[in-house]
Scaffold this active site. Sequence first.
Site, PDB file in Angstrom:
ATOM      1  N   HIS A  74       0.848  -1.197   0.000  1.00 17.70           N
ATOM      2  CA  HIS A  74       0.000   0.000   0.000  1.00 17.70           C
ATOM      3  C   HIS A  74       0.883   1.246   0.000  1.00 17.70           C
ATOM      4  O   HIS A  74       1.603   1.522   0.964  1.00 17.70           O
ATOM      5  CB  HIS A  74      -0.898  -0.017   1.228  1.00 17.70           C
ATOM      6  CG  HIS A  74      -1.933   1.069   1.244  1.00 17.70           C
ATOM      7  ND1 HIS A  74      -3.121   0.991   0.560  1.00 17.70           N
ATOM      8  CD2 HIS A  74      -1.924   2.280   1.855  1.00 17.70           C
ATOM      9  CE1 HIS A  74      -3.815   2.108   0.762  1.00 17.70           C
ATOM     10  NE2 HIS A  74      -3.131   2.897   1.539  1.00 17.70           N
ATOM     11  N   ASP A 132       1.070   5.050   0.117  1.00 21.98           N
ATOM     12  CA  ASP A 132       0.333   6.271   0.463  1.00 21.98           C
ATOM     13  C   ASP A 132       1.016   7.479  -0.152  1.00 21.98           C
ATOM     14  O   ASP A 132       2.029   7.950   0.351  1.00 21.98           O
ATOM     15  CB  ASP A 132       0.268   6.429   1.990  1.00 21.98           C
ATOM     16  CG  ASP A 132      -0.725   5.479   2.595  1.00 21.98           C
ATOM     17  OD1 ASP A 132      -0.392   4.786   3.572  1.00 21.98           O
ATOM     18  OD2 ASP A 132      -1.848   5.411   2.080  1.00 21.98           O
ATOM     19  N   ASP A 169      -8.740   1.150   5.332  1.00 19.57           N
ATOM     20  CA  ASP A 169      -7.459   1.831   5.476  1.00 19.57           C
ATOM     21  C   ASP A 169      -7.507   2.830   6.627  1.00 19.57           C
ATOM     22  O   ASP A 169      -8.200   3.834   6.552  1.00 19.57           O
ATOM     23  CB  ASP A 169      -7.158   2.563   4.148  1.00 19.57           C
ATOM     24  CG  ASP A 169      -5.807   3.191   4.125  1.00 19.57           C
ATOM     25  OD1 ASP A 169      -5.539   3.965   3.190  1.00 19.57           O
ATOM     26  OD2 ASP A 169      -5.004   2.921   5.042  1.00 19.57           O
ATOM     27  N   GLY A 185      -1.012  -0.944   9.177  1.00 20.46           N
ATOM     28  CA  GLY A 185      -0.009   0.105   9.458  1.00 20.46           C
ATOM     29  C   GLY A 185       0.548  -0.045  10.852  1.00 20.46           C
ATOM     30  O   GLY A 185       0.912  -1.149  11.276  1.00 20.46           O
TER      31      GLY A 185
END
Length: 221
Positions: free
Chosen positions: A33, A35, A176, A198
């Site tokens: 992922h 960002d 998310d 995360g």
Amino acid sequence: MDRKLSPSMMCVDYMSLGKTLETFALQGISFLHMDVMDGRFVPNFALGTDFCRKIRKACTIPLDLHLMVERPEEKLDWFAPQEGEIVSVHWESTNHMQRLLTQIRGYGAKAFVALNPATPFTVLDYLLDVIDGVLVMTVNPGFAGQKLVPSTLRKITDLRAYLDTNGRKDCEIEVDGNVSFENIPKMRDAGANIFVGGTSSVFHSGATLGENIARIKELLQ
Ligand code: DX5
Ligand code: ZN
């Protein structure tokens, strides 16, 4: 629908990036992922084009590009999306969503619409034929380490029902933000199938990366 883990690369320890990517490959991680933040759509900068390209070259795990940028239609080409990758663009960031999703699919990538916590999913009413998934932000975008926005759990449940009743049982739901060991079961039961891990799960400081991933895999059974 199989459940997939997509670690948030803005939370990675850059000093051990190579080792982390090796662990991810060994553990069969589905996506990375990425960002991407431009300091305008969100009050933060993160992960530019060079970093995304270098990660793509460094390993075979497909990217999951999360574009938190103003006017993504002007920047999509900079990232050269590849076949099998995910590109999520925010409903709130563009006036040209229908054309943008078609553009993303033109690369052979999966086109996802990202929704901030306050954005209702009914904005998807006339996009159901051009989306492959929905990225439900369970925190307000821009920073790691935030707490879940409680109403987003109900939003996941309602979105899953909306997609299923509109002939899109195949449409994926990615979550998310504060995808923690405690929240994963709630998000899973609400109907999410892609989980962005995360600081509160994959990179949780209380255990090793391998231990955290093993614990998450248990929860995604
Ligand atoms: C926030 C990003 C998330 C964030 C996740 O804008 O989209 O991917 O990095 O971090 P945690 O899991 O710590 O909320
Ligand atoms: Zn993200």
